[in-house]
Design a protein around this motif. Sequence first.
Motif, short mmCIF file in Angstrom:
data_model
loop_
_atom_site.label_atom_id
_atom_site.label_comp_id
_atom_site.label_asym_id
_atom_site.label_seq_id
_atom_site.Cartn_x
_atom_site.Cartn_y
_atom_site.Cartn_z
N GLN A 56 0.82 -1.22 0.00
CA GLN A 56 0.00 0.00 0.00
C GLN A 56 0.85 1.26 0.00
O GLN A 56 0.37 2.35 -0.28
CB GLN A 56 -0.90 0.03 1.24
CG GLN A 56 -2.20 -0.71 1.05
CD GLN A 56 -3.05 -0.69 2.30
OE1 GLN A 56 -2.86 0.15 3.19
NE2 GLN A 56 -3.98 -1.61 2.37
N PHE A 57 2.11 1.12 0.37
CA PHE A 57 2.97 2.29 0.47
C PHE A 57 3.87 2.48 -0.74
O PHE A 57 4.27 3.58 -1.05
CB PHE A 57 3.83 2.19 1.74
CG PHE A 57 3.01 2.22 2.99
CD1 PHE A 57 2.66 3.42 3.58
CD2 PHE A 57 2.55 1.04 3.56
CE1 PHE A 57 1.88 3.45 4.72
CE2 PHE A 57 1.76 1.05 4.70
CZ PHE A 57 1.42 2.26 5.29
N THR A 58 4.19 1.38 -1.41
CA THR A 58 5.24 1.45 -2.43
C THR A 58 4.70 1.58 -3.85
O THR A 58 5.45 1.82 -4.77
CB THR A 58 6.09 0.17 -2.36
OG1 THR A 58 5.23 -0.96 -2.58
CG2 THR A 58 6.75 0.03 -1.01
N GLY A 59 3.39 1.41 -4.00
CA GLY A 59 2.80 1.49 -5.34
C GLY A 59 1.90 2.71 -5.47
O GLY A 59 2.27 3.80 -5.03
N PRO A 60 0.73 2.54 -6.07
CA PRO A 60 -0.17 3.69 -6.25
C PRO A 60 -0.81 4.15 -4.94
O PRO A 60 -1.48 5.18 -4.92
CB PRO A 60 -1.24 3.16 -7.21
CG PRO A 60 -1.20 1.68 -7.08
CD PRO A 60 0.21 1.31 -6.71
N GLY A 61 -0.61 3.40 -3.84
CA GLY A 61 -1.15 3.84 -2.56
C GLY A 61 -2.27 2.95 -2.09
O GLY A 61 -2.56 1.90 -2.67
#
Length: 427
Positions: A179-184
């Motif tokens: 959830q933190f490293t991609g689009p959110g």
Amino acid sequence: MINRRAFIASASAVPLIGTAQGVLAQTQRYTLRPERVMSDISGVRQPLLGFNGQLPGPTIRARQGDTFDIAVENALEEGTLVHWHGLRLPNPMDGVNVLTQDVIPPNASFNYRFKANDAGTFWYHSHYISYDQVSRGLFGALIVDEADPPDVDHDITVLLFDMLIGGDGRYSEEFPPGQFTGPGRLGNVEQALFSEQTVAQGACIRLRLLNPSVDRVYNVGIAGLEGQIVALDGMPLVQPRPISQMSLAPGQRCDIIADVTQPVVLTDFGAEIGRLPLSGQTNPRRAPLPRLALNHMPRPSGQIVTADLLLQGGDGGSGHDGFGTWALNDVSGLPRSPLADVRRGTALRLTLRNDTAFDHVMHLHGHHFWEMRDQTGEVGDYRDSTLVRAGEQRDILCVLDNPGVWMLHCHMLSHQADGMATWLRVT
Ligand code: C2O
Ligand code: CU
């Protein structure tokens, strides 16, 4: 209460404080209590967060030139802070831990006091562990009415809400690294929360769209209205423009003034997220659509300082200093020294280069800035948050006229939490 006409009639005898229109500036006092609230916003009744028992928090309002006096009384079991997004206010009132104040502990309160200099659509939200607290409901609208408000039949606020729920319909407590490293953290309950339930056909309305979601960039379509986009991020446009499909990234706002021709339907990438049904008819207005007066925009003078900001990291991104996945100019998390350290009044032209595979929306505190148009070097819209798509580059121009230490960060709050933040100093 003093009647406006009576006041103007007697105004010549009284020393005036405040606006040119002769309306006496007032102090608007509010108490905002961050607390647990029971809410069925996702369809299932459950404990979430809110202010004063409400999710979203109550809309707070003042007239341009008034002073807000807001007591934030923390009734949570954890610390919190409130930031007044888009307001050009004194630095100690900005609500940012580390930079401007300490976290408000449980059972403690903090008093925020600042003048409402700009008229427009703004908002407030938690600025502490915000990817979590905002996603649970710690946000609300903040509206500054024009000294001489446009003549509309309804003034309607719409919050583009987005929440991630699990199979049981309850808020998802999971925050996996992805959830933190991609689009959110993208939700699966998208809804447009209108401040009114119906509207009359033929009415002239002002629609204030606001995206308080943690990471979702909406692609908003609007049907049922005939009118214009009149403001972005609280700032009236020099030239209003036709209503069209538009991106609204986390933190951004858009004001529309229009006539209602059909039920008002909002969509995201074509899928309906909310509607305002018709409740009868009203006589259409005879005058042209009202316009908004511009807020003060400080003009650049003297030399323009330049700086670069490289947006890096995320899934597949390379290594850099600091704690997180995302980085700005090779540092993840607030760097020891500011991105720019300038004298008050300095104009800064900042080149944002998105070197990642994801979109980002960069938000500067305490100021608005112009998005520069690509080739021509002309200034475009005057905003507080700018969406820079994956691989894109954009210049912004800002007159740094507000002294203090100001955060500049990605308003996809999962990205901010994972290091996409820096700061500026103005002395
Ligand atoms: Cu809307 Cu740093 O925040
Ligand atoms: Cu981002």
